[in-house]
Design a protein around this motif. Structure first.
Motif, PDB file in Angstrom:
ATOM      1  N   TYR A   1     -11.516 -30.788 -74.271  1.00 32.58           N
ATOM      2  CA  TYR A   1     -12.668 -30.221 -74.980  1.00 32.58           C
ATOM      3  C   TYR A   1     -13.815 -29.933 -74.010  1.00 32.58           C
ATOM      4  N   ILE A   2     -14.048 -30.833 -73.040  1.00 25.75           N
ATOM      5  CA  ILE A   2     -15.102 -30.589 -72.045  1.00 25.75           C
ATOM      6  C   ILE A   2     -14.777 -29.350 -71.232  1.00 25.75           C
ATOM      7  N   SER A   3     -13.516 -29.183 -70.869  1.00 20.60           N
ATOM      8  CA  SER A   3     -13.107 -27.994 -70.121  1.00 20.60           C
ATOM      9  C   SER A   3     -13.365 -26.729 -70.928  1.00 20.60           C
ATOM     10  N   ALA A   4     -13.104 -26.785 -72.245  1.00 17.11           N
ATOM     11  CA  ALA A   4     -13.381 -25.631 -73.102  1.00 17.11           C
ATOM     12  C   ALA A   4     -14.884 -25.345 -73.167  1.00 17.11           C
ATOM     13  N   MET A   5     -15.697 -26.397 -73.191  1.00 20.65           N
ATOM     14  CA  MET A   5     -17.152 -26.209 -73.232  1.00 20.65           C
ATOM     15  C   MET A   5     -17.657 -25.581 -71.930  1.00 20.65           C
ATOM     16  N   LEU A   6     -17.099 -26.000 -70.784  1.00 18.18           N
ATOM     17  CA  LEU A   6     -17.536 -25.419 -69.512  1.00 18.18           C
ATOM     18  C   LEU A   6     -17.090 -23.960 -69.391  1.00 18.18           C
TER      19      LEU A   6
ATOM     20  N   ALA B   1     -22.555 -36.013 -72.951  1.00 14.68           N
ATOM     21  CA  ALA B   1     -22.294 -37.171 -73.811  1.00 14.68           C
ATOM     22  C   ALA B   1     -20.801 -37.494 -73.848  1.00 14.68           C
ATOM     23  N   LEU B   2     -19.944 -36.466 -73.804  1.00 13.28           N
ATOM     24  CA  LEU B   2     -18.501 -36.703 -73.736  1.00 13.28           C
ATOM     25  C   LEU B   2     -18.105 -37.254 -72.367  1.00 13.28           C
ATOM     26  N   CYS B   3     -18.772 -36.777 -71.302  1.00 11.86           N
ATOM     27  CA  CYS B   3     -18.487 -37.314 -69.967  1.00 11.86           C
ATOM     28  C   CYS B   3     -18.791 -38.803 -69.902  1.00 11.86           C
ATOM     29  N   LEU B   4     -19.853 -39.233 -70.549  1.00 11.68           N
ATOM     30  CA  LEU B   4     -20.197 -40.654 -70.559  1.00 11.68           C
ATOM     31  C   LEU B   4     -19.104 -41.482 -71.230  1.00 11.68           C
ATOM     32  N   LYS B   5     -18.496 -40.946 -72.282  1.00  7.71           N
ATOM     33  CA  LYS B   5     -17.432 -41.679 -72.963  1.00  7.71           C
ATOM     34  C   LYS B   5     -16.221 -41.857 -72.051  1.00  7.71           C
ATOM     35  N   VAL B   6     -15.874 -40.812 -71.291  1.00  3.84           N
ATOM     36  CA  VAL B   6     -14.727 -40.915 -70.387  1.00  3.84           C
ATOM     37  C   VAL B   6     -15.030 -41.874 -69.237  1.00  3.84           C
ATOM     38  N   ASP B   7     -16.262 -41.879 -68.736  1.00  8.42           N
ATOM     39  CA  ASP B   7     -16.644 -42.696 -67.579  1.00  8.42           C
ATOM     40  C   ASP B   7     -17.116 -44.088 -67.958  1.00  8.42           C
ATOM     41  N   ASN B   8     -16.860 -44.481 -69.204  1.00  7.41           N
ATOM     42  CA  ASN B   8     -17.301 -45.809 -69.647  1.00  7.41           C
ATOM     43  C   ASN B   8     -18.807 -45.954 -69.486  1.00  7.41           C
TER      44      ASN B   8
ATOM     45  N   ASN C   1     -21.061 -40.200 -62.566  1.00  8.45           N
ATOM     46  CA  ASN C   1     -21.552 -39.720 -61.272  1.00  8.45           C
ATOM     47  C   ASN C   1     -22.118 -38.315 -61.470  1.00  8.45           C
ATOM     48  N   THR C   2     -23.423 -38.190 -61.436  1.00 13.72           N
ATOM     49  CA  THR C   2     -24.069 -36.906 -61.717  1.00 13.72           C
ATOM     50  C   THR C   2     -23.965 -35.934 -60.549  1.00 13.72           C
ATOM     51  N   THR C   3     -23.761 -36.433 -59.342  1.00 11.31           N
ATOM     52  CA  THR C   3     -23.679 -35.545 -58.177  1.00 11.31           C
ATOM     53  C   THR C   3     -22.454 -34.639 -58.258  1.00 11.31           C
ATOM     54  N   VAL C   4     -21.309 -35.200 -58.685  1.00  7.89           N
ATOM     55  CA  VAL C   4     -20.076 -34.408 -58.804  1.00  7.89           C
ATOM     56  C   VAL C   4     -20.230 -33.348 -59.893  1.00  7.89           C
ATOM     57  N   ILE C   5     -20.832 -33.726 -61.022  1.00  3.35           N
ATOM     58  CA  ILE C   5     -21.014 -32.771 -62.120  1.00  3.35           C
ATOM     59  C   ILE C   5     -21.978 -31.663 -61.704  1.00  3.35           C
ATOM     60  N   ALA C   6     -23.035 -32.004 -60.987  1.00  2.00           N
ATOM     61  CA  ALA C   6     -23.983 -30.985 -60.535  1.00  2.00           C
ATOM     62  C   ALA C   6     -23.306 -29.991 -59.591  1.00  2.00           C
ATOM     63  N   HIS C   7     -22.421 -30.482 -58.744  1.00  2.00           N
ATOM     64  CA  HIS C   7     -21.689 -29.590 -57.834  1.00  2.00           C
ATOM     65  C   HIS C   7     -20.758 -28.678 -58.620  1.00  2.00           C
ATOM     66  N   ASP C   8     -20.089 -29.206 -59.656  1.00  2.00           N
ATOM     67  CA  ASP C   8     -19.197 -28.380 -60.477  1.00  2.00           C
ATOM     68  C   ASP C   8     -19.949 -27.275 -61.203  1.00  2.00           C
ATOM     69  N   LEU C   9     -21.164 -27.577 -61.666  1.00  2.00           N
ATOM     70  CA  LEU C   9     -21.936 -26.615 -62.454  1.00  2.00           C
ATOM     71  C   LEU C   9     -22.845 -25.740 -61.596  1.00  2.00           C
TER      72      LEU C   9
END
Length: 429
Positions: A287-292, A353-360, A364-372
């Motif tokens: 679902y996160i992949s679909a949102m991105l 919010a979904l990323c937080l659920k997967v990461d308990n 890591n916000t640095t990896v997500i910032a690089h992806d986006l």
């Protein structure tokens, strides 16, 4: 007469005896010399001074009277009187002097044993004593005089300011008859104001984040899963192609958005095993992949629904319709979907919010910032809007989450319960 003979008859200068210093014996019969200071006008050298003391019952010693001495001098036009308050301040400051008296006949210099502080003198002009002092001007008189000076000698800008102040003046006398009506209107207007609870509830409704629980004691209960992904969408998502894939490359090819290192790393770690938690996280990653992928499509001014179905063929059309209805707006009079800044922000906060659920609940916000392709500070601010705190995890937290020591210095967005949102910043006055 020769020069040598005249020089011999010259009167020789008497040599003065050497000066001798001695300490004078203390005496109580005379006041002795005093030290005075002129802060302003200085009296002529011929001015005579007198010493006076206040009348007190049974004075013991003259040393006590020296502290209350009043030094007075007079010239034909000016009177000099010691100022008791200033003299007391000079004495309390700790500055004292030793006075010495020289005897010309014996060339002895007697040093007085008692140190003294100076008497500060003030002067009064005799011709002005009969004139009563003028009263200090009131605030109104001061403003009127200042306005008159400004209108006469002021610049154009100052004159314009004076006229603006006069226009803004309130006639208090004219307000006396209507004060009751003014107070009644204020009370009526105050009755329509929101209370603190109503204001907080309105602010929570306007947050661009998923539905949340402010009383939850567990981070997993703050953002409900089906508040982000509806139950119908959740049931429609299928992960069987991912379970049938043999290699990480095949699994990545099944994603709607394949350029996210964060999703690819989590996808690779979730392929082993068949537990319910891993299947749940696999659906969330899809679902996160679909949102991105949907976010990448919103970079255009308007969205073509048919092309969007083709681009997100990896997820059911129900998911695409849900993303369109929640994270785009339909322009008035048209049927085209258009993203706005508010919908783009809401899309990212739902995904985070979904990323937080997967990461308990420690992402890591640095990896997500690089992806986006976004600044890390901007991504951190969006996580803060979800109630997260950006910090470095301790050793116990890293051990609980299974994070290696090589990532010890990486900052993560940590969600704790009960949720606390950042307070609005107050502007400087």
């Amino acid at each position: 007469m020769s020069t040598a003979k005249s020089a011999s008859k010259k009167r020789k200068r008497e040599q003065s005896p050497e000066a001798q210093f001695e300490l004078a014996e203390p005496t109580t019969k005379k006041v002795g010399p005093l030290l005075i200071s002129y802060p302003a006008l200085q009296a002529p050298a011929s001015t005579s001074f007198q010493c006076y003391t206040r009348k007190k019952a049974k004075r013991v010693t003259d040393n006590e009277s020296e502290e209350d001495l009043l030094v007075v001098g007079e010239t034909p036009t000016v009177e000099f009187v010691s100022n008791e308050e200033e003299s007391r301040r000079a004495a309390e400051s700790g500055c004292r002097y030793l006075l010495a008296v020289r005897n010309k006949q014996t060339c002895k210099i007697s040093i007085l044993p008692n140190p003294q502080s100076p008497h500060i003198l003030t002067h009064t002009v005799k011709a002005l004593k009969s004139i009563p002092p003028s009263a200090a001007p009131s605030k109104l008189q001061y403003l009127e005089a200042k306005t008159a000076l400004g209108e006469t000698f002021g610049t154009k800008k100052q004159k314009a300011n004076i006229r603006a102040q006069e226009r803004n003046k309130i006639d208090v006398g004219a307000m006396e008859g209507v004060m009751g009506y003014v107070m009644d209107s204020i009370e009526k207007g105050a009755g329509n104001l929101m209370t603190e609870e109503e204001r907080k509830e309105a602010a929570d409704k306007n947050r661009l984040i998923p539905p949340f629980s402010s009383t939850a004691s567990d981070p997993a209960e703050i953002y409900a899963l089906h508040g982000i992904i509806s139950e119908a969408e959740w049931k429609a998502l299928s992960i069987s192609p991912f379970e049938a894939a043999q290699t990480p490359k095949e699994r990545t090819a099944l994603l709607p958005y394949r350029k996210s290192a964060w999703i690819n790393n989590h996808l690779e770690s979730l392929t082993e095993g068949t537990s319910k938690t891993k299947k749940k996280n696999l659906k969330i990653l899809l679902y996160i992949s679909a949102m991105l992928a949907f976010r990448q499509a919103t970079f255009q001014k308007s969205l073509d629904k048919g092309k969007l179905y083709e681009r997100l063929a990896a997820v059911p059309t129900l998911v695409v319709d849900s993303l369109l209805s929640r994270f785009t707006e339909v322009a008035r009079g048209t049927s085209s979907y258009q993203p706005t800044s508010a919908t783009k922000t809401s899309l990212l906060t739902h995904a985070f919010a979904l990323c937080l659920k997967v990461d308990n609940y420690a992402t890591n916000t640095t990896v997500i910032a690089h992806d986006l392709s976004m600044p890390v500070a901007e991504v951190n601010q969006l996580f803060r809007s979800l109630g997260c705190k950006i910090s470095i995890l301790g050793e116990k937290e890293r051990a609980r989450l299974g994070i290696s020591s090589g990532s010890a210095n990486e900052k993560r967005a940590v969600l704790t319960a009960p949720v606390e949102f950042p307070k609005p910043r107050l502007r400087k006055k």
